[in-house]
Motif scaffolding. Structure first.
Motif, mmCIF file in Angstrom:
data_model
loop_
_atom_site.group_PDB
_atom_site.id
_atom_site.type_symbol
_atom_site.label_atom_id
_atom_site.label_comp_id
_atom_site.label_asym_id
_atom_site.label_seq_id
_atom_site.Cartn_x
_atom_site.Cartn_y
_atom_site.Cartn_z
ATOM 1 N N LEU A 112 0.764 -1.097 0.063
ATOM 2 C CA LEU A 112 0.201 -0.164 -0.135
ATOM 3 C C LEU A 112 0.994 1.182 0.036
ATOM 4 O O LEU A 112 1.880 1.270 0.702
ATOM 5 C CB LEU A 112 -0.889 0.009 1.265
ATOM 6 N N VAL A 113 0.503 2.196 -0.956
ATOM 7 C CA VAL A 113 1.538 3.484 -0.822
ATOM 8 C C VAL A 113 0.560 4.584 -0.446
ATOM 9 O O VAL A 113 -0.790 4.575 -0.455
ATOM 10 C CB VAL A 113 1.952 3.757 -2.135
ATOM 11 N N VAL A 114 1.167 5.537 0.071
ATOM 12 C CA VAL A 114 0.655 6.921 0.295
ATOM 13 C C VAL A 114 1.318 8.101 -0.247
ATOM 14 O O VAL A 114 2.517 8.079 -0.356
ATOM 15 C CB VAL A 114 0.680 7.437 1.820
ATOM 16 N N VAL A 115 0.680 8.827 -1.195
ATOM 17 C CA VAL A 115 1.535 9.662 -2.184
ATOM 18 C C VAL A 115 0.798 11.142 -1.869
ATOM 19 O O VAL A 115 -0.658 10.966 -1.548
ATOM 20 C CB VAL A 115 1.086 9.525 -3.758
ATOM 21 N N ASP A 116 1.753 12.191 -2.076
ATOM 22 C CA ASP A 116 0.968 13.307 -1.795
ATOM 23 C C ASP A 116 0.102 13.911 -3.122
ATOM 24 O O ASP A 116 0.437 13.186 -4.394
ATOM 25 C CB ASP A 116 2.147 14.532 -1.340
ATOM 26 N N SER A 117 -0.087 15.161 -3.097
ATOM 27 C CA SER A 117 -0.987 15.603 -4.334
ATOM 28 C C SER A 117 -0.102 15.756 -5.681
ATOM 29 O O SER A 117 -0.939 15.656 -6.722
ATOM 30 C CB SER A 117 -1.543 16.755 -3.994
ATOM 31 N N ASP A 118 1.241 15.912 -5.616
ATOM 32 C CA ASP A 118 2.057 15.725 -6.591
ATOM 33 C C ASP A 118 2.394 14.419 -7.138
ATOM 34 O O ASP A 118 3.173 14.165 -8.198
ATOM 35 C CB ASP A 118 3.091 16.683 -6.233
ATOM 36 N N GLY A 119 2.037 13.318 -6.640
ATOM 37 C CA GLY A 119 2.243 11.907 -6.629
ATOM 38 C C GLY A 119 3.561 11.387 -6.415
ATOM 39 O O GLY A 119 4.059 10.293 -6.490
ATOM 40 N N ASN A 120 4.130 12.164 -5.252
ATOM 41 C CA ASN A 120 5.411 11.695 -4.704
ATOM 42 C C ASN A 120 5.113 10.826 -3.726
ATOM 43 O O ASN A 120 4.325 10.936 -2.843
ATOM 44 C CB ASN A 120 6.084 13.018 -4.171
ATOM 45 N N ASN A 121 5.728 9.507 -3.626
ATOM 46 C CA ASN A 121 5.627 8.529 -2.425
ATOM 47 C C ASN A 121 6.282 8.981 -1.356
ATOM 48 O O ASN A 121 7.336 9.666 -1.141
ATOM 49 C CB ASN A 121 6.292 7.399 -2.990
ATOM 50 N N VAL A 122 5.114 9.035 -0.344
ATOM 51 C CA VAL A 122 5.567 9.420 1.044
ATOM 52 C C VAL A 122 5.366 8.188 1.924
ATOM 53 O O VAL A 122 6.357 8.338 3.003
ATOM 54 C CB VAL A 122 4.229 10.415 1.477
ATOM 55 N N LEU A 123 4.753 7.079 1.713
ATOM 56 C CA LEU A 123 5.054 6.117 2.546
ATOM 57 C C LEU A 123 4.653 4.615 1.776
ATOM 58 O O LEU A 123 3.498 4.662 1.080
ATOM 59 C CB LEU A 123 3.875 6.190 3.589
ATOM 60 N N SER A 124 5.558 3.498 1.811
ATOM 61 C CA SER A 124 5.134 2.089 1.330
ATOM 62 C C SER A 124 4.936 1.262 2.282
ATOM 63 O O SER A 124 5.856 1.261 3.264
ATOM 64 C CB SER A 124 6.270 1.954 0.310
ATOM 65 N N ILE A 125 3.885 0.539 2.401
ATOM 66 C CA ILE A 125 3.803 -0.492 3.615
ATOM 67 C C ILE A 125 3.481 -1.568 2.840
ATOM 68 O O ILE A 125 2.668 -2.169 2.377
ATOM 69 C CB ILE A 125 2.540 -0.336 4.190
ATOM 70 N N ALA A 137 4.330 8.037 8.535
ATOM 71 C CA ALA A 137 5.283 8.925 7.817
ATOM 72 C C ALA A 137 4.858 10.394 8.302
ATOM 73 O O ALA A 137 3.580 10.554 8.424
ATOM 74 C CB ALA A 137 5.288 8.919 6.490
ATOM 75 N N LYS A 138 5.951 11.099 8.359
ATOM 76 C CA LYS A 138 5.432 12.842 8.720
ATOM 77 C C LYS A 138 5.330 13.593 7.356
ATOM 78 O O LYS A 138 6.107 13.149 6.598
ATOM 79 C CB LYS A 138 6.664 13.258 9.537
ATOM 80 N N ALA A 139 4.211 14.266 7.283
ATOM 81 C CA ALA A 139 4.031 14.916 6.058
ATOM 82 C C ALA A 139 4.910 16.129 5.840
ATOM 83 O O ALA A 139 5.038 16.861 6.757
ATOM 84 C CB ALA A 139 2.478 15.452 5.963
ATOM 85 N N LYS A 140 5.599 16.309 4.685
ATOM 86 C CA LYS A 140 6.415 17.424 4.406
ATOM 87 C C LYS A 140 5.843 18.453 3.931
ATOM 88 O O LYS A 140 6.378 19.752 4.236
ATOM 89 C CB LYS A 140 7.711 16.933 3.387
ATOM 90 N N TYR A 146 -3.375 10.378 -0.618
ATOM 91 C CA TYR A 146 -3.795 9.408 -1.330
ATOM 92 C C TYR A 146 -3.292 8.103 -0.969
ATOM 93 O O TYR A 146 -2.174 7.864 -1.057
ATOM 94 C CB TYR A 146 -3.832 9.369 -2.740
ATOM 95 N N ALA A 147 -4.208 7.146 -0.374
ATOM 96 C CA ALA A 147 -3.659 5.900 0.022
ATOM 97 C C ALA A 147 -4.227 4.668 -1.115
ATOM 98 O O ALA A 147 -5.546 4.635 -0.956
ATOM 99 C CB ALA A 147 -4.236 5.536 1.409
ATOM 100 N N TYR A 148 -3.527 3.926 -1.535
ATOM 101 C CA TYR A 148 -4.124 3.046 -2.391
ATOM 102 C C TYR A 148 -2.976 1.858 -2.567
ATOM 103 O O TYR A 148 -1.776 1.937 -2.270
ATOM 104 C CB TYR A 148 -4.349 3.600 -4.045
ATOM 105 N N SER A 149 -3.318 0.675 -3.302
ATOM 106 C CA SER A 149 -2.529 -0.529 -3.664
ATOM 107 C C SER A 149 -1.778 -0.208 -4.844
ATOM 108 O O SER A 149 -2.282 0.422 -5.961
ATOM 109 C CB SER A 149 -3.486 -1.720 -3.684
#
Length: 162
Positions: A112-125, A137-140, A146-149
Motif C-alpha cells: 500500500l502506498v501513500v502519495v501526496d498531491s504531486d504523486g510523490n511517494n510518502v509511505l510504502s507499506i 510517515a510525517k508529511a513534509k 492518497y492511499a492505494y494499492s
C-alpha cells in the motif's frame, strides 16, 4: 470594531489550523459497494467508479499493533491511483500519517502506498498475508494525500492523521 474583526479573523485561523487532523476507521462505515467518490468525516473520501469499485465488507476481527480489532475493512479490489480505488485525505505539514492495512492475498505480500498531491511517494507499506501491517510517515507539506494499492487488492482498516 477593529478588535471584533481581529477576533473573528483569529478564530477563523485557529479553526482552519485544527482542521487537518482526523481519521477514518472501516469499523465506522456502512457495509456495501462504493462506485463513485464518497465523502466521509474529517475530509476523507473513498474514490471509486462504476468500473473500479471499492467495497466495505466484513473482516474477521483482524487486529492492529495496538490491539484494536476490526470487524470491517475497506476492500480496494485492485490496483489504485489518485482518482480511483483509493482513500484521499487532508494533511498539514508536520502531521503524522498512520495506516493499518493488509494484503487481500493468501500467498502474496502486497504494498500500500501513500502519495501526496504531486504523486510523490510518502509511505510504502509491504503487507504479508495474514497480518495487519502498519506504516507511518510525517508529511513534509500540506495538501491532499492518497492511499492505494500499488499492485493488486489491499484492505485498509484505518488511516489516522495526527
Amino acid at each position: 470594531m477593529k478588535k471584533a474583526l481581529f477576533a473573528v479573523a483569529l478564530s477563523s485561523l485557529l479553526a482552519f489550523g485544527a482542521a487537518a487532523e482526523g481519521y477514518v476507521s472501516a469499523n465506522d462505515l456502512d457495509q456495501g459497494t462504493i462506485d463513485s467518490a464518497t465523502s466521509l468525516e474529517d475530509g476523507f473520501k473513498i474514490l471509486a467508479s462504476a468500473e473500479k469499485i471499492v467495497i466495505i465488507d466484513k473482516a474477521d476481527g483482524d487486529e492492529n499493533a495496538d490491539g484494536e480489532k476490526f470487524n470491517q475493512r475497506i476492500n480496494l479490489k485492485g490496483k489504485g491511483s489518485t482518482s480511483v480505488r483509493s482513500v484521499s485525505f487532508p494533511v498539514k505539514a508536520g502531521e503524522t500519517i498512520v495506516v493499518d492495512c493488509a494484503t487481500s492475498s493468501k500467498t502474496d505480500t502486497r504494498t500500500l502506498v501513500v502519495v501526496d498531491s504531486d504523486g510523490n511517494n510518502v509511505l510504502s507499506i509491504p503487507a504479508a498475508p495474514g497480518k495487519v501491517a502498519r506504516g507511518s510517515a510525517k508529511a513534509k507539506k500540506a495538501g491532499t494525500y492518497y492511499a492505494y494499492s500499488s499492485g493488486s487488492g489491499m484492505y485498509i482498516y484505518q488511516i489516522d492523521v495526527k
